[in-house]
Design an enzyme around this catalytic site. Structure first.
Site, PDB file in Angstrom:
ATOM      1  N   THR A  46       0.830  -1.180  -0.057  1.00  0.00           N
ATOM      2  CA  THR A  46      -0.028   0.092  -0.072  1.00  0.00           C
ATOM      3  C   THR A  46       0.706   1.372  -0.025  1.00  0.00           C
ATOM      4  O   THR A  46       0.480   2.250  -0.726  1.00  0.00           O
ATOM      5  CB  THR A  46      -0.793  -0.195   1.191  1.00  0.00           C
ATOM      6  OG1 THR A  46      -1.406  -1.226   1.322  1.00  0.00           O
ATOM      7  CG2 THR A  46      -1.994   1.150   1.159  1.00  0.00           C
ATOM      8  N   TYR A 109     -13.247  -4.305  -2.096  1.00  0.00           N
ATOM      9  CA  TYR A 109     -14.591  -3.916  -2.997  1.00  0.00           C
ATOM     10  C   TYR A 109     -15.475  -5.477  -3.032  1.00  0.00           C
ATOM     11  O   TYR A 109     -16.588  -5.277  -2.712  1.00  0.00           O
ATOM     12  CB  TYR A 109     -14.017  -3.389  -4.328  1.00  0.00           C
ATOM     13  CG  TYR A 109     -15.180  -2.700  -5.089  1.00  0.00           C
ATOM     14  CD1 TYR A 109     -15.938  -1.770  -4.862  1.00  0.00           C
ATOM     15  CD2 TYR A 109     -15.567  -3.597  -6.412  1.00  0.00           C
ATOM     16  CE1 TYR A 109     -17.152  -1.338  -5.406  1.00  0.00           C
ATOM     17  CE2 TYR A 109     -16.518  -3.013  -7.281  1.00  0.00           C
ATOM     18  CZ  TYR A 109     -17.311  -2.020  -6.506  1.00  0.00           C
ATOM     19  OH  TYR A 109     -18.301  -1.626  -7.516  1.00  0.00           O
ATOM     20  N   TYR A 135      -2.411 -10.178   5.251  1.00  0.00           N
ATOM     21  CA  TYR A 135      -2.325  -8.787   5.577  1.00  0.00           C
ATOM     22  C   TYR A 135      -3.857  -8.307   5.983  1.00  0.00           C
ATOM     23  O   TYR A 135      -4.799  -8.486   5.095  1.00  0.00           O
ATOM     24  CB  TYR A 135      -1.725  -7.881   4.460  1.00  0.00           C
ATOM     25  CG  TYR A 135      -1.683  -6.524   4.686  1.00  0.00           C
ATOM     26  CD1 TYR A 135      -2.073  -5.718   5.690  1.00  0.00           C
ATOM     27  CD2 TYR A 135      -1.604  -5.528   3.522  1.00  0.00           C
ATOM     28  CE1 TYR A 135      -1.749  -4.427   5.976  1.00  0.00           C
ATOM     29  CE2 TYR A 135      -1.636  -4.363   3.416  1.00  0.00           C
ATOM     30  CZ  TYR A 135      -1.550  -3.710   4.619  1.00  0.00           C
ATOM     31  OH  TYR A 135      -1.489  -2.339   5.034  1.00  0.00           O
ATOM     32  N   ARG A 140      -8.910  -0.426   5.652  1.00  0.00           N
ATOM     33  CA  ARG A 140      -8.838  -0.150   4.035  1.00  0.00           C
ATOM     34  C   ARG A 140      -9.779  -1.150   3.037  1.00  0.00           C
ATOM     35  O   ARG A 140     -10.173  -0.610   2.085  1.00  0.00           O
ATOM     36  CB  ARG A 140      -7.538  -0.108   3.664  1.00  0.00           C
ATOM     37  CG  ARG A 140      -6.537   0.901   3.950  1.00  0.00           C
ATOM     38  CD  ARG A 140      -5.055   0.804   3.204  1.00  0.00           C
ATOM     39  NE  ARG A 140      -4.349   1.897   3.720  1.00  0.00           N
ATOM     40  CZ  ARG A 140      -4.167   3.096   2.841  1.00  0.00           C
ATOM     41  NH1 ARG A 140      -4.863   3.299   1.662  1.00  0.00           N
ATOM     42  NH2 ARG A 140      -3.411   3.915   3.331  1.00  0.00           N
ATOM     43  N   LYS A 163       0.254  -9.755   8.874  1.00  0.00           N
ATOM     44  CA  LYS A 163       0.643  -8.330   9.451  1.00  0.00           C
ATOM     45  C   LYS A 163      -0.914  -7.958   9.646  1.00  0.00           C
ATOM     46  O   LYS A 163      -1.812  -7.742   8.993  1.00  0.00           O
ATOM     47  CB  LYS A 163       0.834  -7.358   7.904  1.00  0.00           C
ATOM     48  CG  LYS A 163       1.103  -5.934   8.345  1.00  0.00           C
ATOM     49  CD  LYS A 163       1.302  -5.258   7.024  1.00  0.00           C
ATOM     50  CE  LYS A 163       1.270  -3.766   7.252  1.00  0.00           C
ATOM     51  NZ  LYS A 163       1.609  -3.068   6.168  1.00  0.00           N
ATOM     52  N   ILE A 205       5.866  -4.092  10.461  1.00  0.00           N
ATOM     53  CA  ILE A 205       5.987  -3.680   8.980  1.00  0.00           C
ATOM     54  C   ILE A 205       5.572  -2.358   9.016  1.00  0.00           C
ATOM     55  O   ILE A 205       4.474  -1.944   9.013  1.00  0.00           O
ATOM     56  CB  ILE A 205       5.225  -4.573   8.028  1.00  0.00           C
ATOM     57  CG1 ILE A 205       5.546  -5.978   8.079  1.00  0.00           C
ATOM     58  CG2 ILE A 205       5.095  -4.236   6.456  1.00  0.00           C
ATOM     59  CD1 ILE A 205       4.908  -7.192   7.320  1.00  0.00           C
TER      60      ILE A 205
END
Length: 295
Positions: A46, A109, A135, A140, A163, A205
């Site tokens: 990202t 989405y 992740y 997000r 993560k 991270i």
């Protein structure tokens, strides 16, 4: 399976110059990170603005990253998308290119349910023979990997870490209470490094690690060694950590990577640079920190 890394890995920015990827600056940034004790680099995440990169740019950044790191630190490729097949293709390419692992974001989405997540991540992990880092960043993607789903996925021989960018330590505790100790949990939030590590996390991270990698790694090492000064030291980093959180990542941190000479202060739409007064405030904060970096 041993962790891909322990300590601070950096989710790298992608430097631009006149809207093209500045590969020379990218190489220089990798050298800076390695010289300053980073434990891993993450390419095309990202923070690297991967949704705005062309397929060729994504591949070339990974090729350059692997070549430049030259085995000195693990290189992890961000290969997760909301298309399972596209994620497989990118992950296979990453393995063929020499990446040490891949990082897979949850589909966004067209977000899935938990059964779909298991099928999605399993299909990708089955296609390669290098470690997979899940992740989880629901802010997000609009969905979270439930702790029980993490447990199920952790049983796959290639899925070795996650993560955790949920930002809720109760979630972290729930996952840690379920998973085997060989499964690595990395924080995805710079500001909870001390608490996350104290709970049993294997590291971070990092975004701010793009500019202060050595200082963040030092805090991690102090925590792991039981150094009572770890939290005090971490408090001195908070002005810079807060500065890079003032707007959507990676808008603020790229003001600082540009200040260090790693590309222009450029982003790709839909991201825009900060207003000049705000940018200067962040740069001033960083420069003041660097003047008194040791305690």
């Amino acid at each position: 399976m041993s962790p891909i890394f322990e300590g601070v890995g950096v989710a790298m920015t992608t430097p631009f110059r006149n809207n093209t990827v500045d590969y020379d600056a990218f190489r220089s940034h990798i050298e800076y990170l390695i010289e300053n004790n980073v434990q891993s680099i993450i390419v095309n995440g990202t923070t690297g603005e991967s949704p705005t990169l062309s397929a060729e740019e994504i591949k070339e950044l990974l090729r350059v990253g692997v070549e430049t790191a030259a085995g000195r630190v693990p290189v992890i490729a961000g290969t997760g998308t909301n298309s399972t097949q596209q994620s497989i293709d990118l992950s296979v390419f990453a393995e063929e290119t020499g990446a040490d692992g891949v990082m897979l974001i949850t589909p966004y989405y067209n977000k899935s349910n938990q059964r779909g997540l298991i099928a999605h991540f399993t299909a990708i992990a089955d296609s390669i023979n290098i470690p997979v880092i899940l992740y989880n960043v629901p802010a997000r993607t609009g969905m979270s990997i439930e702790p029980e789903t993490v447990l199920e996925l952790s049983r796959h021989k290639n899925i070795t870490a996650m993560k955790d960018a949920v930002g809720d330590l109760n979630y972290t505790i729930n996952v840690l209470n379920l998973i085997d100790s060989e499964f690595s949990l990395y924080s995805g939030n710079d500001d909870n490094l001390t608490d996350f590590t104290a709970l049993g996390g294997k590291g971070l991270i990092s975004v701010v690690g793009n500019v202060i990698p050595g200082e963040m790694q030092e805090v991690y090492e102090r925590i792991k060694s039981g150094d009572a000064t770890a939290r005090q030291r971490f408090a001195t980093l908070m002005p810079v950590i807060n500065a890079v959180q003032i707007d959507v990542n990676p808008i603020p941190v790229k003001a600082l990577t540009a200040e260090l000479g790693f590309g222009n202060y450029e982003l790709r739409l839909p991201l825009l640079p900060l207003e000049e007064t705000t940018r200067q405030t962040i740069v001033d904060t960083f420069n003041e920190f660097k003047k008194g970096v040791r305690v």
